[in-house]
Design an enzyme around this catalytic site. Structure first.
Site, PDB file in Angstrom:
ATOM      1  N   TYR A  94     -19.384   1.371  10.405  1.00  0.00           N
ATOM      2  CA  TYR A  94     -18.979   2.679  10.906  1.00  0.00           C
ATOM      3  C   TYR A  94     -19.497   3.842  10.064  1.00  0.00           C
ATOM      4  CZ  TYR A  94     -15.838   1.849   7.082  1.00  0.00           C
ATOM      5  OH  TYR A  94     -15.357   1.530   5.846  1.00  0.00           O
ATOM      6  N   GLU A 106     -16.934  -2.553   6.777  1.00  0.00           N
ATOM      7  CA  GLU A 106     -15.835  -3.319   6.203  1.00  0.00           C
ATOM      8  C   GLU A 106     -16.019  -4.799   6.544  1.00  0.00           C
ATOM      9  OE1 GLU A 106     -12.478  -1.437   4.236  1.00  0.00           O
ATOM     10  OE2 GLU A 106     -14.304  -0.638   5.095  1.00  0.00           O
ATOM     11  N   ASP A 151       0.840  -1.196   0.000  1.00  0.00           N
ATOM     12  CA  ASP A 151       0.000   0.000   0.000  1.00  0.00           C
ATOM     13  C   ASP A 151       0.874   1.244   0.000  1.00  0.00           C
ATOM     14  OD1 ASP A 151      -2.053  -1.693   0.182  1.00  0.00           O
ATOM     15  OD2 ASP A 151      -2.895  -0.903   2.054  1.00  0.00           O
ATOM     16  N   PHE A 152       1.971   1.147   0.744  1.00  0.00           N
ATOM     17  CA  PHE A 152       2.845   2.309   0.869  1.00  0.00           C
ATOM     18  C   PHE A 152       3.424   2.691  -0.490  1.00  0.00           C
ATOM     19  CE2 PHE A 152       6.910   4.408   1.742  1.00  0.00           C
ATOM     20  CZ  PHE A 152       6.473   5.430   2.561  1.00  0.00           C
ATOM     21  N   GLU A 204     -11.195   7.425  14.462  1.00  0.00           N
ATOM     22  CA  GLU A 204     -11.579   6.007  14.588  1.00  0.00           C
ATOM     23  C   GLU A 204     -10.605   5.132  13.801  1.00  0.00           C
ATOM     24  OE1 GLU A 204     -15.517   6.939  13.019  1.00  0.00           O
ATOM     25  OE2 GLU A 204     -15.055   5.756  11.246  1.00  0.00           O
ATOM     26  N   ARG A 234     -18.331  -1.629  -3.020  1.00  0.00           N
ATOM     27  CA  ARG A 234     -18.190  -0.244  -3.442  1.00  0.00           C
ATOM     28  C   ARG A 234     -18.256  -0.097  -4.961  1.00  0.00           C
ATOM     29  NH1 ARG A 234     -13.411   3.238  -1.284  1.00  0.00           N
ATOM     30  NH2 ARG A 234     -12.190   1.897  -2.610  1.00  0.00           N
ATOM     31  N   ASP A 267      -8.737  -2.578   7.696  1.00  0.00           N
ATOM     32  CA  ASP A 267      -8.185  -3.036   6.424  1.00  0.00           C
ATOM     33  C   ASP A 267      -9.002  -4.228   5.925  1.00  0.00           C
ATOM     34  OD1 ASP A 267      -6.551  -3.131   4.278  1.00  0.00           O
ATOM     35  OD2 ASP A 267      -4.912  -4.169   5.291  1.00  0.00           O
ATOM     36  N   CYS A 316      12.287 -20.887 -24.040  1.00  0.00           N
ATOM     37  CA  CYS A 316      13.010 -20.651 -22.780  1.00  0.00           C
ATOM     38  C   CYS A 316      12.296 -21.386 -21.638  1.00  0.00           C
ATOM     39  CB  CYS A 316      13.047 -19.156 -22.515  1.00  0.00           C
ATOM     40  SG  CYS A 316      13.614 -18.709 -20.875  1.00  0.00           S
ATOM     41  N   LYS A 321      -8.939   2.776  11.048  1.00  0.00           N
ATOM     42  CA  LYS A 321      -9.141   2.498   9.620  1.00  0.00           C
ATOM     43  C   LYS A 321      -8.981   0.993   9.457  1.00  0.00           C
ATOM     44  CE  LYS A 321      -7.801   3.855   4.961  1.00  0.00           C
ATOM     45  NZ  LYS A 321      -7.987   2.545   4.405  1.00  0.00           N
ATOM     46  N   CYS A 327      13.413 -11.759 -22.575  1.00  0.00           N
ATOM     47  CA  CYS A 327      14.051 -12.845 -23.306  1.00  0.00           C
ATOM     48  C   CYS A 327      13.084 -13.183 -24.444  1.00  0.00           C
ATOM     49  CB  CYS A 327      14.226 -14.040 -22.376  1.00  0.00           C
ATOM     50  SG  CYS A 327      14.450 -15.581 -23.254  1.00  0.00           S
ATOM     51  N   LYS A 358      -2.311   7.043   7.595  1.00  0.00           N
ATOM     52  CA  LYS A 358      -1.905   5.635   7.545  1.00  0.00           C
ATOM     53  C   LYS A 358      -0.628   5.423   8.342  1.00  0.00           C
ATOM     54  CE  LYS A 358      -3.161   3.946   3.269  1.00  0.00           C
ATOM     55  NZ  LYS A 358      -3.450   2.880   2.491  1.00  0.00           N
ATOM     56  N   TYR A 372       2.202   1.909  -3.394  1.00  0.00           N
ATOM     57  CA  TYR A 372       1.087   2.354  -4.228  1.00  0.00           C
ATOM     58  C   TYR A 372       0.776   3.822  -3.926  1.00  0.00           C
ATOM     59  CZ  TYR A 372      -3.672   2.847  -5.941  1.00  0.00           C
ATOM     60  OH  TYR A 372      -4.786   3.293  -6.586  1.00  0.00           O
ATOM     61  N   ASP A 373       0.692   4.146  -2.635  1.00  0.00           N
ATOM     62  CA  ASP A 373       0.392   5.519  -2.253  1.00  0.00           C
ATOM     63  C   ASP A 373       1.494   6.463  -2.707  1.00  0.00           C
ATOM     64  OD1 ASP A 373      -2.014   4.822  -1.106  1.00  0.00           O
ATOM     65  OD2 ASP A 373      -1.153   4.473   0.873  1.00  0.00           O
ATOM     66  N   CYS A 394      19.715 -14.138 -21.345  1.00  0.00           N
ATOM     67  CA  CYS A 394      18.715 -14.654 -20.409  1.00  0.00           C
ATOM     68  C   CYS A 394      19.357 -15.645 -19.438  1.00  0.00           C
ATOM     69  CB  CYS A 394      17.605 -15.342 -21.197  1.00  0.00           C
ATOM     70  SG  CYS A 394      16.473 -16.254 -20.131  1.00  0.00           S
ATOM     71  N   SER A 425     -13.993   7.448  -1.747  1.00  0.00           N
ATOM     72  CA  SER A 425     -12.788   6.945  -1.103  1.00  0.00           C
ATOM     73  C   SER A 425     -12.278   8.018  -0.150  1.00  0.00           C
ATOM     74  CB  SER A 425     -11.794   6.655  -2.214  1.00  0.00           C
ATOM     75  OG  SER A 425     -10.681   6.053  -1.681  1.00  0.00           O
ATOM     76  N   LEU A 426     -11.129   7.787   0.474  1.00  0.00           N
ATOM     77  CA  LEU A 426     -10.593   8.785   1.396  1.00  0.00           C
ATOM     78  C   LEU A 426      -9.244   9.262   0.909  1.00  0.00           C
ATOM     79  CD1 LEU A 426     -11.049   7.167   4.932  1.00  0.00           C
ATOM     80  CD2 LEU A 426     -12.104   9.273   4.138  1.00  0.00           C
ATOM     81  N   CYS A 447      17.973 -19.362 -20.366  1.00  0.00           N
ATOM     82  CA  CYS A 447      18.293 -20.098 -21.597  1.00  0.00           C
ATOM     83  C   CYS A 447      19.518 -19.551 -22.325  1.00  0.00           C
ATOM     84  CB  CYS A 447      17.091 -20.093 -22.536  1.00  0.00           C
ATOM     85  SG  CYS A 447      16.725 -18.431 -23.158  1.00  0.00           S
TER      86      CYS A 447
END
Ligand code: IVH
Length: 665
Positions: A222, A170, A30-31, A110, A133, A114, A427, A112, A422, A310, A33-34, A404, A79-80, A407
């Site tokens: 929630y 969730e 996630d990190f 509150e 969602r 997962d 291969c 979060k 390759c 987060k 990605y964020d 490669c 989303s948040l 191979c």
């Protein structure tokens, strides 16, 4: 330069969105990605002329899948925004204060959770629907599966129950249940799941209810969507109200004022979250008053009255002993960090992905370096950075191979891509990867044909391509290591069943460049058979929604290759009979060429929904009533359009009559 990076980031993010939301199989933390998203948002802000309406920074990911009814949320499910930085968090609190012109705004902090977001609709206290969602506007109806969650209230009990309320929350899986399921799968030689969140996401989307029943899911509520009438005025009261109605709620929330109080609450939450019933990856701070929330409003993607803070993923420092190169099924070479084993988030980590040469150069990572690795949500660990202070002076940059490693054939860098490939189709590493992919859950779903079995089949020369899977015999399988009569028979049975898998599974399994599960579904729908797709022209391919020129060219070149053609012919000679999706012939559909106008409020449907139903069944929807109108679909408070229809003698349908027409066809 910015344009190039923006395009590259949008592509990467779109790919990871699909992996996370639709396939529930993320490849990065996630990190990370964020971090990609943040880089993109910053670049977009600095270059507004490059536009961002279509950017993933402006959209909610989409989890919708084939096989589920779509349902339109009464209030969108946004989303948040999120942050990992204390400063940004405080800046948010202060910004809200300024907007509301208040010294010290009341907030709720509150956990979060997962898990997988869900929206439950209750009418007069009775549960009528559970929806994912989806894309934020429409989600998948998962009521049948949600009803298997023990804690999910079928009825709300007590005072002040609204006529209709969307309660959001969730769905999650506890670690013990996750471990139990994986242990069972491991003992059967099946692929194990990456983490509890993915397993929960995959489970709510299963069509086989008996399997869902065997897996224990939990739920916590929630959030608030549409509610009529509204019996409370703030988020904190809503938590209490949910509890009074008998719903499973967060174990703890904090009512705070201003940034100092909010930050203290976050620190407390971080300390105690391990003891919570559900996995958490951060804190959510929300303006407490619902009317203040309303006045702050939302962007296309997220509310302005809330933000997620987060918690950083767990990190550890270790020695990078060596860099090895893995060759994937499409021939892509991926550098992998071979690490001195280190404890991280409860497991021992000895490898981490380094993605590609460009990424390695960007991080300047060298064998013998001390590196920081990180693991968020128990996904494949990632190398975050090099500890340059500890670098040995004699260290040298890693030399990316010219051939490669599997191979020894030359490799090349494909124009416009970051990856090296390759190009040798024989291969062994590519064969291993493509057979595993073919048999995997997202393709032909052949149970028992995982990595270890494929490895043995290849080394014994029993298979040389995917079609050879269909000539394997019981005698050959029983000879494999760890195989007994039962496992051999099960595998033969699994292989046989896959002969009649859905067409999209076969198309995905073939490994056509650019064709993932979603494109495979679109292609299956459009062509109905492998043969029709083989004969498709470039023009007809690009005319399909979701197929761009690059994908179309990938498909054309795949089918024009002789070796591929031979394997496909062999598959069919060996009994492949894929199931084509049901296709509605538009010319014969119930509303073929009929023009509808929709007006008023329909009792159970949104207008958008009715519109899609009309279009899916061959009809058209127009905005105004004229002589050309065939039907007026009218709900409550239909006004001038109804009058005009009556005047012109246009047939008027109410929702019931409309549904009747559809179902009686
Ligand atoms: S409030 C308008 N509160 O995190 C959006 N979301 O990253 C309001 N989530 O879509 C969302 N715990 O699925 C909210 N206490 C919490 C949450 C929470 C988990 C999820 C939710 C949301 C996602 C955003």
């Amino acid at each position: 330069m910015s344009q190039q990076r923006i395009t590259s980031l949008r592509k990467q993010i779109a790919k990871h969105d699909e992996l996370y939301h639709r396939d529930a199989k993320p490849q990065i933390s996630d990190f990370e990605y964020d971090r990609l998203k943040r880089e993109l948002a910053d670049l977009e802000e600095a270059n507004p002329e490059l536009g961002f309406e279509e950017s993933p920074t402006n959209k909610v990911g989409d989890d919708r899948l084939e096989g589920f009814e779509s349902y339109t949320h009464a209030a969108p499910m946004k989303s948040l925004d999120n942050t990992y930085s204390e400063e940004e968090f405080i800046a948010f609190v202060e910004r809200v204060g300024k907007s509301l012109e208040q010294e010290s705004v009341s907030f709720v902090v509150e956990p979060k959770i997962d898990g997988v977001a869900v929206s439950l609709t209750y009418e007069h206290g009775k549960l009528v629907r559970a929806v994912t969602r989806g894309n934020g506007i429409q989600g998948d109806d998962i009521t049948a599966n949600a009803l298997l969650i023990e804690e999910l209230p079928r009825k709300l009990a007590g005072e002040g129950i609204p006529d209709v309320i969307e309660i959001r929350g969730e769905i999650f899986m506890r670690n013990e249940e996750f471990d139990r399921i994986n242990a069972e799968r491991e003992s059967k030689g099946l692929e194990v799941y990456a983490n509890p969140r993915n397993l929960a996401a995959g489970t709510v989307k299963m069509l086989d209810r008996s399997e869902v029943r065997r897996r224990k899911l939990n739920i916590v509520l929630y959030g608030l969507g549409h509610c009529e009438p509204l019996p409370f005025e703030c988020q904190s009261r809503y938590h209490e109200q949910l509890k009074e109605w008998g719903a499973p709620v967060v174990e703890r929330y904090w009512k705070v004022n201003g940034s100092e109080g909010a930050w203290k609450a976050i620190e407390q939450l971080d300390e105690m979250r391990e003891g919570f019933n559900y996995p958490t990856d951060g804190a959510v701070i929300k303006v407490d008053s619902l009317s203040e929330q309303d006045s702050l409003g939302s962007t296309a993607k997220s509310p302005r009255w809330a933000i997620a803070y987060k918690f950083a993923a767990e990190q550890a420092e270790t020695l990078l002993e060596a860099i090895s190169i893995q060759v994937g099924r499409t021939g892509v070479l991926t550098p992998v960090a071979e690490l001195r084993p280190v404890q991280l988030a409860g497991t021992t980590v000895s490898r981490a992905t380094l993605h590609n040469q460009e990424e390695m150069q960007r991080k300047d990572v060298r064998p013998g370096d001390w590196v920081v690795v990180e693991k968020a949500g128990e996904i494949i660990p990632a190398m975050v950075r090099v500890v340059t202070d500890k670098r040995n002076e004699t260290s040298k940059p890693f030399e990316f191979p010219q051939t490669c490693p599997s191979c020894s054939q030359p490799i090349s860098k494909i124009e416009g891509e970051v990856a090296h490939r390759c190009l040798n189709r024989a291969c062994p590493a590519q064969l291993q990867g493509s057979l595993e992919h073919f048999a995997s859950r997202q393709c032909m779903d052949i149970e028992g044909l995982g990595e270890a079995v494929v490895e043995q089949l290849l080394s014994r020369g029993l298979v040389a391509n995917i079609a050879d899977i269909y000539k394997l015999t019981y005698d050959e399988l029983i000879d494999l290591e760890k195989f007994a009569a039962k496992s051999a028979l099960n595998l033969i049975d699994g292989i046989d069943k896959s002969r009649s898998a859905e067409l999209w599974r076969l198309l995905h399994g073939l490994g056509i460049p650019q064709v993932g599960a979603t494109a495979a579904k679109d292609l299956a729908k459009a062509y109905g058979s492998v043969q029709a797709l083989r004969e498709a022209s470039l023009e007809s391919l690009v005319a399909i929604d979701g197929v761009g020129e690059k994908t179309a060219k990938g498909i054309m070149s795949y089918f024009s290759d002789e070796a591929n053609s031979e394997v496909i012919d062999l598959l069919f000679e060996r009994g492949m009979k894929p199931q084509a999706p049901e296709v509605i012939n538009m010319a014969e559909a119930v509303f073929a060429d009929k023009v509808f106008v929709i007006t008023g409020t329909l009792p159970t449907m949104k207008r958008d929904q009715a519109k899609s139903m009309i279009e899916e069944n061959g009809g058209k929807v127009s905005g105004s009533v004229s002589k050309k109108t065939d039907y007026l679909l009218a709900g409550e408070s239909a006004g001038s359009k109804l009058e005009k229809a009556n005047k012109l003698g246009v047939a008027v349908l109410d929702e019931a009559a409309f549904l009747e027409m559809l179902s009686s066809y």
